[in-house]
Design a protein around this motif. Structure first.
Motif, short mmCIF file in Angstrom:
data_model
loop_
_atom_site.label_atom_id
_atom_site.label_comp_id
_atom_site.label_asym_id
_atom_site.label_seq_id
_atom_site.Cartn_x
_atom_site.Cartn_y
_atom_site.Cartn_z
N PRO A 129 0.80 -1.24 0.00
CA PRO A 129 0.00 0.00 0.00
C PRO A 129 0.83 1.28 0.00
O PRO A 129 0.38 2.30 -0.53
N GLU A 130 2.04 1.24 0.56
CA GLU A 130 2.87 2.44 0.58
C GLU A 130 3.34 2.82 -0.82
O GLU A 130 3.69 3.97 -1.08
N MET A 131 3.34 1.86 -1.75
CA MET A 131 3.69 2.16 -3.13
C MET A 131 2.59 2.96 -3.82
O MET A 131 2.85 3.75 -4.72
N VAL A 132 1.36 2.77 -3.39
CA VAL A 132 0.21 3.39 -4.05
C VAL A 132 0.10 4.87 -3.71
O VAL A 132 -0.38 5.67 -4.52
N GLY A 133 0.53 5.24 -2.54
CA GLY A 133 0.47 6.64 -2.12
C GLY A 133 1.74 7.02 -1.40
O GLY A 133 2.68 7.55 -1.98
N GLY A 134 1.76 6.72 -0.12
CA GLY A 134 2.93 7.04 0.69
C GLY A 134 2.48 7.48 2.07
O GLY A 134 1.31 7.39 2.43
N SER A 135 3.41 7.96 2.84
CA SER A 135 3.15 8.33 4.22
C SER A 135 2.04 9.37 4.32
O SER A 135 2.06 10.39 3.63
N GLY A 136 1.04 9.09 5.17
CA GLY A 136 -0.02 10.04 5.42
C GLY A 136 -1.14 10.03 4.41
O GLY A 136 -2.07 10.85 4.51
N ARG A 137 -1.12 9.13 3.44
CA ARG A 137 -2.16 9.07 2.42
C ARG A 137 -3.30 8.14 2.86
O ARG A 137 -3.07 7.07 3.41
N VAL A 138 -4.53 8.54 2.57
CA VAL A 138 -5.68 7.72 2.91
C VAL A 138 -5.59 6.36 2.21
O VAL A 138 -5.84 5.32 2.82
N ASP A 139 -5.23 6.38 0.93
CA ASP A 139 -5.14 5.14 0.16
C ASP A 139 -4.25 4.12 0.87
O ASP A 139 -4.63 2.96 1.05
N SER A 140 -3.06 4.57 1.25
CA SER A 140 -2.09 3.66 1.82
C SER A 140 -2.53 3.12 3.17
O SER A 140 -2.15 2.01 3.55
N VAL A 144 -11.82 13.70 -5.97
CA VAL A 144 -12.52 12.46 -6.32
C VAL A 144 -11.86 11.28 -5.62
O VAL A 144 -10.63 11.21 -5.52
N TYR A 145 -12.68 10.36 -5.10
CA TYR A 145 -12.15 9.22 -4.36
C TYR A 145 -13.03 8.00 -4.60
O TYR A 145 -14.27 8.12 -4.62
N CYS A 146 -12.40 6.85 -4.79
CA CYS A 146 -13.12 5.60 -5.06
C CYS A 146 -12.55 4.47 -4.22
O CYS A 146 -11.34 4.40 -4.02
N PHE A 147 -13.42 3.58 -3.77
CA PHE A 147 -12.95 2.35 -3.14
C PHE A 147 -14.00 1.26 -3.26
O PHE A 147 -15.19 1.52 -3.48
N TRP A 161 -11.12 13.69 2.73
CA TRP A 161 -11.25 12.29 2.33
C TRP A 161 -11.34 11.34 3.52
O TRP A 161 -12.19 10.47 3.58
N GLY A 162 -10.41 11.48 4.45
CA GLY A 162 -10.39 10.57 5.60
C GLY A 162 -11.67 10.63 6.40
O GLY A 162 -12.21 9.59 6.81
#
Length: 337
Positions: free
Chosen positions: A232-243, A260-263, A284-285
């Protein structure tokens, strides 16, 4: 009509109200819940990246180049150009023989403040590799090179690889390619204008690939989702909702610029998309936390982690508590607003 999603208060007085739309679809292809207009049309921005990675993965770039799961994950990323991201991106270039000059995304500084400071302390140069979309570009270029497509013009809508991407996005969304309106994204790629309901449908398939008829596409989506969950850290990084939420293997998630946000939720078989109309990402969070709470999501620990990582308390520059934010929307059954 849009709904108020988040209100922010300072000294007990409402200072900001963030309006937007939310759509949740189920595996029957129906809108299960919503706030605002579930069919509101907006641009996917980077939320499309897992979809844009499908043609290359489906076409065989993993075995052709020997890509790792980390390298697959960063092809879906809006990364911060932290050292771990740059290391993986450079590995892709070594394996493919691609160079930075072939990327059309602009030379940039890292989005990570620490990484940017490190760059400025050294030679201070911007790099195309630091652009948050560079993983997507390298993945698409790798596919072009393997297929023998021209590398020049790979970001043009008429290029064979972009035509395949558009067809794939349409299939995942359950619409026809001609129903997709195109713009140009910040990184130079085509960007897709879609109803939130179509984005939610695509993320439902990312979470539940058994809904995809084509076997090769189904296998590619399974591979992409697995890589995103494992790294998951590859997808965003530190502090990102995605990760943060991708650590839950039941969730596939990706945000895009301008709110825009999707899950997608695997066990619940739900696809979710929302848009903050003022383009802000700070909410987002709070919105994800509220959605998960309102649908009574089983992983209460994750909800608590989101609450801790994206506190509702507002602090000033000196760290003094000065206000708070709250989610005020209530999901309605079906397409009601």
């Amino acid at each position: 009509m849009e709904s108020v999603l988040i209100k922010e208060y300072r000294a007990g007085i409402m200072e900001c109200a963030h309006h937007g739309h939310i759509c949740i679809v189920n595996d029957q292809g129906k809108i299960g819940a919503s706030a605002g207009e579930p069919d509101f049309v907006t641009f996917t921005r980077s939320a499309a990246k897992p979809l844009q990675a499908i043609p290359g993965i489906r076409g065989g770039i993993i075995s052709h180049y020997g890509f790792s799961e980390q390298e697959i994950a960063i092809m879906t990323a809006s990364h911060l150009a932290q050292p771990v991201h740059v290391e993986v991106l450079e590995s892709i270039m070594r394996k493919t023989g691609l160079t930075e000059k072939e990327l059309v995304c602009a030379p940039s500084y890292p989005l990570s403040e620490d990484s940017k400071e490190d760059v400025l302390r050294h030679d201070g140069s911007k790099r195309r590799l630091f652009h948050n979309c560079s993983g997507k570009h390298l993945g698409v270029l790798a596919y072009c090179k393997m297929k023998g497509y021209p590398l020049e013009g790979y970001a043009d809508p008429g290029h064979p690889v972009q035509k395949e991407i558009i067809e794939t996005v349409a299939m995942m969304c359950g619409i026809e390619p001609q129903q997709i309106s195109l713009g140009t994204d910040g990184c130079g790629f085509p960007v897709f204008a879609l109803p939130l309901s179509a984005m939610a449908a695509a993320y439902l398939k990312l979470a539940c690939p058994d809904l995809i008829e084509d076997e090769a596409t189904r296998e590619a989506v399974t591979t992409i989702a697995q890589a995103m969950n494992r790294y998951p850290e590859m997808v965003g990084g530190s502090g990102r909702v995605d990760s943060l939420i991708l650590r839950d293997e039941n969730i596939i998630a990706k945000g895009g610029f301008k709110g825009v946000y999707c899950f997608g939720l695997k066990k619940e078989r739900l696809g979710i998309a929302f848009k903050v109309l003022d383009g802000s990402e700070e909410e987002w969070g709070w919105i994800v936390e509220s959605i998960l709470s309102q649908i009574d999501y089983s992983n209460k620990g994750l909800i608590e982690q989101i609450r801790e990582a994206f506190t509702h308390d507002i602090y000033n520059d000196e760290g003094k508590h000065v206000g708070y934010a709250e989610a005020v929307f209530h999901l309605q059954d079906g397409a009601g607003s």
